[in-house]
Design an enzyme around this catalytic site. Structure first.
Site, PDB file in Angstrom:
ATOM      1  N   MET A 137      45.373 -30.775  47.416  1.00 30.79           N
ATOM      2  CA  MET A 137      45.426 -31.500  46.004  1.00 30.79           C
ATOM      3  C   MET A 137      46.986 -31.480  45.282  1.00 30.79           C
ATOM      4  SD  MET A 137      41.829 -30.930  45.015  1.00 30.79           S
ATOM      5  CE  MET A 137      42.033 -29.148  44.639  1.00 30.79           C
ATOM      6  N   ASP A 138      47.962 -32.073  45.721  1.00 31.11           N
ATOM      7  CA  ASP A 138      49.183 -31.571  45.318  1.00 31.11           C
ATOM      8  C   ASP A 138      49.768 -32.834  44.129  1.00 31.11           C
ATOM      9  OD1 ASP A 138      51.472 -30.097  45.036  1.00 31.11           O
ATOM     10  OD2 ASP A 138      52.472 -31.111  46.788  1.00 31.11           O
ATOM     11  N   GLY A 139      50.209 -32.308  43.216  1.00 32.50           N
ATOM     12  CA  GLY A 139      50.940 -33.015  42.095  1.00 32.50           C
ATOM     13  C   GLY A 139      50.483 -33.145  40.747  1.00 32.50           C
TER      14      GLY A 139
END
Length: 307
Positions: free
Chosen positions: A82-84
């Site tokens: 779950m990047d960003g």
């Protein structure tokens, strides 16, 4: 976990992993906040007696799928980096905390979709072993957010038929969080609708190392012989041995980054990879459907030739 006054000023609003019956809006003074941040999206697997009865379907019962998807080709286990979250907040001129708040809502939606579409296991990278290098205020907030979410949602998980497990080195987490993790795992261990696995203080490299250490100790104690060591034995000692399908069929990573970042290194050996340009808070049903459609169009050969 008690937050200092400074943290309360920076990180303004606790968020629950599963929708509460009376959601509270995020109250901030920044006028740049998008209106959709003030309302929590309801989770359809929420806690009413009627919904709870509907959720307790057997595995053999049909689940509703979009017409683009083939039931026979659905992945059993999906993993997500779950990047960003921080990047999303900064792009909008918002406090970093609101990026994590929005990310929690995206996780809530993904859990809902996995339950609705019949995916058996969802493993998400919540906090890596390298994330301790981030600012202390941010780390403290994440620990507090995680603890509050788990504390508030145990009953909801039980009603939704969701089993929860934690992988990673929990010994470095706050004691109150360790106790809560243990309680959450025991409270939901009989659920079978979806197995939600949160990787917290997790390192893929260390996962392999600890498996080797355990196997080495068994050799030393005369329980097994060196020639007994094989890939199946190693897999049984990895932390994902709590999952019926420990190796993900599909890995999704958001925010356009093209790397694994020390996540499930052994388990992802033959996983299909999907990289989304969306920041995690913007990852919703359309993006998940795109990832699943891409997965179903691929031919998984596991090192063999195509048919």
């Amino acid at each position: 976990m008690a937050l200092s006054l400074q943290l309360q000023q920076i990180f303004l609003s606790p968020t629950r992993l599963i929708n509460s019956q009376q959601p509270k809006p995020i109250i901030v003074t920044n006028p740049l906040i998008s209106p959709n941040l003030t309302t929590k999206r309801p989770l359809h697997i929420n806690a009413s007696a009627q919904n709870a009865a509907a959720i307790s379907k057997t595995d053999s019962e049909e689940v509703s799928l979009p017409p683009e998807l083939n039931r026979e080709l659905m992945p059993k286990h999906v993993a997500v980096i779950m990047d960003g979250n921080r990047r999303w907040a900064r792009m909008k001129g918002l406090p970093v905390a609101l990026g994590y708040e929005a990310g929690i809502r995206s996780l809530r939606k993904l859990v809902e979709l996995c339950c609705k579409w019949g995916i058996n296991a969802l493993t998400v990278f919540a906090f890596s072993a390298e994330n301790w290098s981030r600012p202390k205020t941010e780390v403290d907030y994440l620990m507090g957010l995680f603890e509050r979410g788990l504390k508030n949602e145990l009953e909801e998980f039980a009603r939704a038929g969701i089993r929860m497990s934690i992988i990673g080195d929990s010994s470095k987490l706050p004691k109150s969080l360790q106790d809560l993790i243990d309680k959450a795992s025991k409270t939901t261990e009989g659920n079978s609708r979806l197995h939600l696995v949160l990787a917290v203080n997790y390192s893929g490299q260390y996962d392999v190392v600890q498996a080797c250490q355990t196997i080495g100790q068994k050799v030393k104690n005369g329980i097994i012989e060196p020639q007994d060591i094989n890939s199946l034995l190693v897999e049984q000692e990895l932390q994902t041995n709590c999952i019926d399908f420990p190796c993900p069929d599909l890995l999704i990573r958001t925010s356009g980054e093209l790397r694994l970042s020390n996540f499930l290194l052994w388990q992802l050996a033959y996983s299909e990879l999907f990289f989304s340009l969306s920041q995690w808070p913007d990852f919703g049903e359309a993006e998940f459907l795109e990832a699943l459609c891409s997965f179903q169009q691929r031919q998984r050969r596991y090192g063999g030739q195509s048919s």
